[in-house]
Design a protein around this motif. Sequence first.
Motif, PDB file in Angstrom:
ATOM      1  N   TRP A   1      -4.966  50.453   0.121  1.00  0.00           N
ATOM      2  CA  TRP A   1      -3.910  49.875  -0.689  1.00  0.00           C
ATOM      3  C   TRP A   1      -3.325  48.677   0.034  1.00  0.00           C
ATOM      4  CZ3 TRP A   1       0.923  50.284   1.746  1.00  0.00           C
ATOM      5  CH2 TRP A   1       0.979  51.195   2.822  1.00  0.00           C
ATOM      6  N   ILE A   2      -2.752  47.769  -0.729  1.00  0.00           N
ATOM      7  CA  ILE A   2      -2.200  46.542  -0.173  1.00  0.00           C
ATOM      8  C   ILE A   2      -0.682  46.626  -0.128  1.00  0.00           C
ATOM      9  CG2 ILE A   2      -1.959  44.051  -0.472  1.00  0.00           C
ATOM     10  CD1 ILE A   2      -4.655  44.019  -1.813  1.00  0.00           C
ATOM     11  N   ASN A   3      -0.126  46.392   1.031  1.00  0.00           N
ATOM     12  CA  ASN A   3       1.317  46.370   1.207  1.00  0.00           C
ATOM     13  C   ASN A   3       1.695  44.970   1.692  1.00  0.00           C
ATOM     14  OD1 ASN A   3       3.995  46.650   2.067  1.00  0.00           O
ATOM     15  ND2 ASN A   3       3.688  48.765   2.732  1.00  0.00           N
ATOM     16  N   ASN A   4       2.442  44.246   0.876  1.00  0.00           N
ATOM     17  CA  ASN A   4       2.799  42.872   1.210  1.00  0.00           C
ATOM     18  C   ASN A   4       4.139  42.746   1.928  1.00  0.00           C
ATOM     19  OD1 ASN A   4       0.474  41.665   0.061  1.00  0.00           O
ATOM     20  ND2 ASN A   4       1.370  41.848  -1.972  1.00  0.00           N
ATOM     21  N   SER A   5       4.715  43.870   2.320  1.00  0.00           N
ATOM     22  CA  SER A   5       6.025  43.810   2.967  1.00  0.00           C
ATOM     23  C   SER A   5       5.908  43.310   4.404  1.00  0.00           C
ATOM     24  CB  SER A   5       6.681  45.193   2.956  1.00  0.00           C
ATOM     25  OG  SER A   5       5.998  46.084   3.826  1.00  0.00           O
ATOM     26  N   SER A   6       6.965  42.680   4.860  1.00  0.00           N
ATOM     27  CA  SER A   6       6.976  42.164   6.237  1.00  0.00           C
ATOM     28  C   SER A   6       6.999  43.310   7.241  1.00  0.00           C
ATOM     29  CB  SER A   6       8.179  41.249   6.442  1.00  0.00           C
ATOM     30  OG  SER A   6       9.388  41.934   6.161  1.00  0.00           O
ATOM     31  N   ASP A   7       7.624  44.440   6.871  1.00  0.00           N
ATOM     32  CA  ASP A   7       7.658  45.599   7.777  1.00  0.00           C
ATOM     33  C   ASP A   7       6.248  46.128   8.030  1.00  0.00           C
ATOM     34  OD1 ASP A   7      10.380  45.485   7.964  1.00  0.00           O
ATOM     35  OD2 ASP A   7      10.758  46.994   6.425  1.00  0.00           O
TER      36      ASP A   7
ATOM     37  N   GLN B   1       1.819  47.012  11.678  1.00  0.00           N
ATOM     38  CA  GLN B   1       0.373  47.029  11.872  1.00  0.00           C
ATOM     39  C   GLN B   1      -0.034  46.085  13.001  1.00  0.00           C
ATOM     40  OE1 GLN B   1      -2.102  48.882  10.340  1.00  0.00           O
ATOM     41  NE2 GLN B   1      -0.438  50.051   9.419  1.00  0.00           N
ATOM     42  N   SER B   2       0.563  44.922  13.060  1.00  0.00           N
ATOM     43  CA  SER B   2       0.230  43.950  14.105  1.00  0.00           C
ATOM     44  C   SER B   2       0.587  44.467  15.486  1.00  0.00           C
ATOM     45  CB  SER B   2       0.958  42.631  13.837  1.00  0.00           C
ATOM     46  OG  SER B   2       0.508  42.034  12.655  1.00  0.00           O
TER      47      SER B   2
ATOM     48  N   SER C   1       4.044  32.588   2.614  1.00  0.00           N
ATOM     49  CA  SER C   1       3.726  33.974   2.284  1.00  0.00           C
ATOM     50  C   SER C   1       3.686  34.802   3.556  1.00  0.00           C
ATOM     51  CB  SER C   1       2.371  34.073   1.573  1.00  0.00           C
ATOM     52  OG  SER C   1       2.023  35.420   1.361  1.00  0.00           O
ATOM     53  N   LYS C   2       4.588  35.759   3.645  1.00  0.00           N
ATOM     54  CA  LYS C   2       4.697  36.581   4.852  1.00  0.00           C
ATOM     55  C   LYS C   2       3.563  37.590   4.991  1.00  0.00           C
ATOM     56  CE  LYS C   2       8.513  34.471   5.735  1.00  0.00           C
ATOM     57  NZ  LYS C   2       8.535  33.408   6.775  1.00  0.00           N
ATOM     58  N   SER C   3       2.636  37.613   4.026  1.00  0.00           N
ATOM     59  CA  SER C   3       1.498  38.543   4.100  1.00  0.00           C
ATOM     60  C   SER C   3       0.302  37.928   4.806  1.00  0.00           C
ATOM     61  CB  SER C   3       1.084  38.973   2.686  1.00  0.00           C
ATOM     62  OG  SER C   3       2.134  39.622   2.028  1.00  0.00           O
ATOM     63  N   TYR C   4       0.396  36.641   5.161  1.00  0.00           N
ATOM     64  CA  TYR C   4      -0.732  35.945   5.763  1.00  0.00           C
ATOM     65  C   TYR C   4      -0.429  35.564   7.205  1.00  0.00           C
ATOM     66  CZ  TYR C   4      -3.081  35.562   1.254  1.00  0.00           C
ATOM     67  OH  TYR C   4      -3.727  35.848   0.081  1.00  0.00           O
TER      68      TYR C   4
END
Length: 245
Positions: free
Chosen positions: A63-69, A74-75, A89-92
């Motif tokens: 699943w895709i989660n685009n939240s900054s958290d 994950q990082s 875009s904070k997802s990239y």
Amino acid sequence: MGFYHVSRIGVIRGFYSLLAALVERWRPKTHTFVLPVGEVTVTLEDVAHIFGLPIDGEPMSGWINNSSDFLQSQSIAIFGRKPEVSSSSKSYIKLGSVRRIRDAEPLDTESIRRKVRYSIFYLLGSTLFTDKSTAYAHAKYLPLLRDFERIHTYSWESACLAHLYRALCRASRYDTKEMDDPLNLLFVWAWERMPCIAPILRQTLPPAEIPVAMRWSYSERTTAWLLKTAARFRQDIDYIEEVNI
């Protein structure tokens, strides 16, 4: 590991004229290029030969989660630090920062694992799953790198081919002006299968060992080829009498 081969492939820049001529031949319903000699397409076997990636493997799903958290957690878990992200875009994640951090990693045991993860993530964004800019990679790939022992078990090749098909279908729409896809894969496939549109004669290249893209990565394009228009590429394709298999 297949990613070792891909990491040695130079980035083949997009050529709009050739891309336009190819997209015009794409049929979304059949996922094929319609040529004078019939319908042809890029296959899993082609991806294996061009990139040197294995065919078999686990499906890439999730699943895709685009939240900054999500991105930050994950990082930190995978890379040990917060990422530099796109301002729009904070997802990239910025691939330039990924490359710089990767190159600065020391060579102790844990750092080598992070270095490998950085390298794979960079390849995902710059070669296998590119966007229009090739400057960013989506955070959705991060969970796939979390379990170090499973990274090589995924069917990256299948996902890469599916990404190409989807990008070609989007590009074939009348209102689309740009295309994001693995252009290395598309162009090398076209040059191998249709020598008449290749930038140089194939017999002047090194032998076609796997990955085949290696022999095209740093080949010199002639000025005449670089100046070819979409109309000229269309004409070349119109007169194709056979496709190399």
